[in-house]
Design an enzyme around this catalytic site. Sequence first.
Site, short mmCIF file in Angstrom:
data_model
loop_
_atom_site.label_atom_id
_atom_site.label_comp_id
_atom_site.label_asym_id
_atom_site.label_seq_id
_atom_site.Cartn_x
_atom_site.Cartn_y
_atom_site.Cartn_z
CE LYS A 150 -2.86 0.93 3.76
NZ LYS A 150 -2.69 2.17 4.24
N GLY A 176 -5.32 8.04 5.22
CA GLY A 176 -4.46 8.97 5.49
C GLY A 176 -3.33 9.29 4.88
NE ARG A 189 -6.05 8.62 10.70
CZ ARG A 189 -5.47 7.67 9.74
NH1 ARG A 189 -5.94 7.06 8.78
NH2 ARG A 189 -4.06 7.17 10.25
CG ASP A 216 0.36 0.06 9.13
OD1 ASP A 216 -0.05 0.96 10.10
OD2 ASP A 216 0.78 0.34 8.18
CE LYS A 240 -0.96 4.50 12.86
NZ LYS A 240 -0.11 5.18 11.79
C1 S3P Z 1 2.18 4.92 6.10
C2 S3P Z 1 2.74 5.14 7.36
C3 S3P Z 1 2.16 4.96 8.51
C4 S3P Z 1 1.27 3.83 8.67
C5 S3P Z 1 0.40 3.91 7.20
C6 S3P Z 1 1.02 4.10 6.10
C7 S3P Z 1 2.74 5.51 4.92
O1 S3P Z 1 1.38 6.14 9.11
O2 S3P Z 1 0.55 3.29 9.57
O3 S3P Z 1 -0.47 2.84 7.23
O4 S3P Z 1 2.55 4.97 3.90
O5 S3P Z 1 3.71 6.29 5.07
P1 S3P Z 1 2.29 7.05 10.24
O6 S3P Z 1 3.53 7.65 9.45
O7 S3P Z 1 1.41 8.22 10.48
O8 S3P Z 1 2.60 6.26 11.31
#
Ligand code: S3P
Length: 436
Positions: free
Chosen positions: A24, A98, A127, A319, A347
């Site tokens: 992802k 996010g 968020r 995650d 989250k």
């Molecule tokens: C992600 C960073 C993480 C993770 C999210 C994907 C990314 O979040 O939890 O599922 O792709 O940069 P945070 O950077 O807020 O910890």
Amino acid sequence: MSKKVLKVRKSQTIEGTIKVPGDKSISHRAAMLLGMAPSGLISTVTGFLPSEDCLQTMRAMQSLGASIQRPDSTTLVIEGAGEKFTEPKKVIDCGNSGTSMRLILGILAGQNQMKSKLTGDESLCRRPMNRVVNPLTLMGAKISAEGKNGCAPLEVTGTKLKGIVYNSTVASAQIKSCLLLAGIFAEGKTVVTEPEKSRDHTERIFNYLELPFTADRLKYTISGGHLPKPKDLRVPGDISSAAFWLVAAAARPGSFLRIENVGLNPTRTGILNFLLRMGAKIRENVDEDEYEPSGYIEVQGGGLRGTVIEGADIPNVIDELPILAVAGALASEGVTVIRDAKELRVKETDRIAAMAENLRAIGVEVEDYEDGLAIRAANKIVGARVKSFGDHRIAMAMAIAGLFCEGEMIIEDVDCIQTSYPGFAEDLEKLTGQGR
Ligand code: S3P
């Protein structure tokens, strides 16, 4: 409208070889960076994750003028438009994602005089966005939040940004990446530091696409004014999706699981280290390492014991904490303690509260703290009707718990699984023989 439920029963073994869908984090970055490349040259992304979250990012880049075709669900053919982005005609909807909202905000903030607006679903609009809006404002960005406490929807008037030095107090790849993306469109150098190492996919793709970028331990520097080079990119499978099956196989004696073509980036493989520490029998091998290492993971089922997960290790498994909490419950002895993980509270849902409630509902002894959980190995778990809280990882973690329960586990509202793992139910069927 009734929402979809997933029903899962005990499974005697977890057996087979699978490939999980594309990573992802890397899929988001591939669509963004190649959409930001200059026009004139075409690049192809293979192994793209065709999930709701990543499709939101793809559509956002299209709305800025990047040409993106999808000849099949996992392939993107992209001609960037980084030097001539156009004002999006509609509000950019980031859905549940996010990563889409925070990273795209960095791109939009630096598009001089361009007006744009970002929104998302109910969860995303709750968020925290101040963590990226505040440092972007220091760079000269003009962003106004329409939600309460600085939350989305966010209105952006693009400006000429100036590079800054920003010492982030949170180890978050999203904060780091947002500012580094903004730095591409800023004057001078943008320097970001983080307190602990978070996933480094942005750094790797910046280097691969030949941006003027350097990393010195926890300090990252991008010089503005250069666009990424268009290049073909292959996205490996997502280890965060693989994690569900790894835990299931490790906890069930007699199982054998092989996951092929999965990302083995060391900033993401904490799940393997913790499962090893919990007594699992795991083998990994890197087959390819062009800009991201990938290969296979094999697990032989044996049984697990409790462990402690805390400190600088947390960002690497951020995650995977819901499924590691389930691993703690499935262990045959000990207590699994997760601390220093208060980021879980912000989250897709409050994952500490959600896991505490769900694990208690299935008969597991759990203590919850502001920054984590303690889960006692349960010698029996009982099937129950549990909520997903609209969070894909809570839904999948509870499905795995269902493979070990007495009776039946019914997980409510599982459409959210589409945000990261289309095909989860099919893989469940393939590895356990259970009908959908
Ligand atoms: C992600 C960073 C993480 C993770 C999210 C994907 C990314 O979040 O939890 O599922 O792709 O940069 P945070 O950077 O807020 O910890």
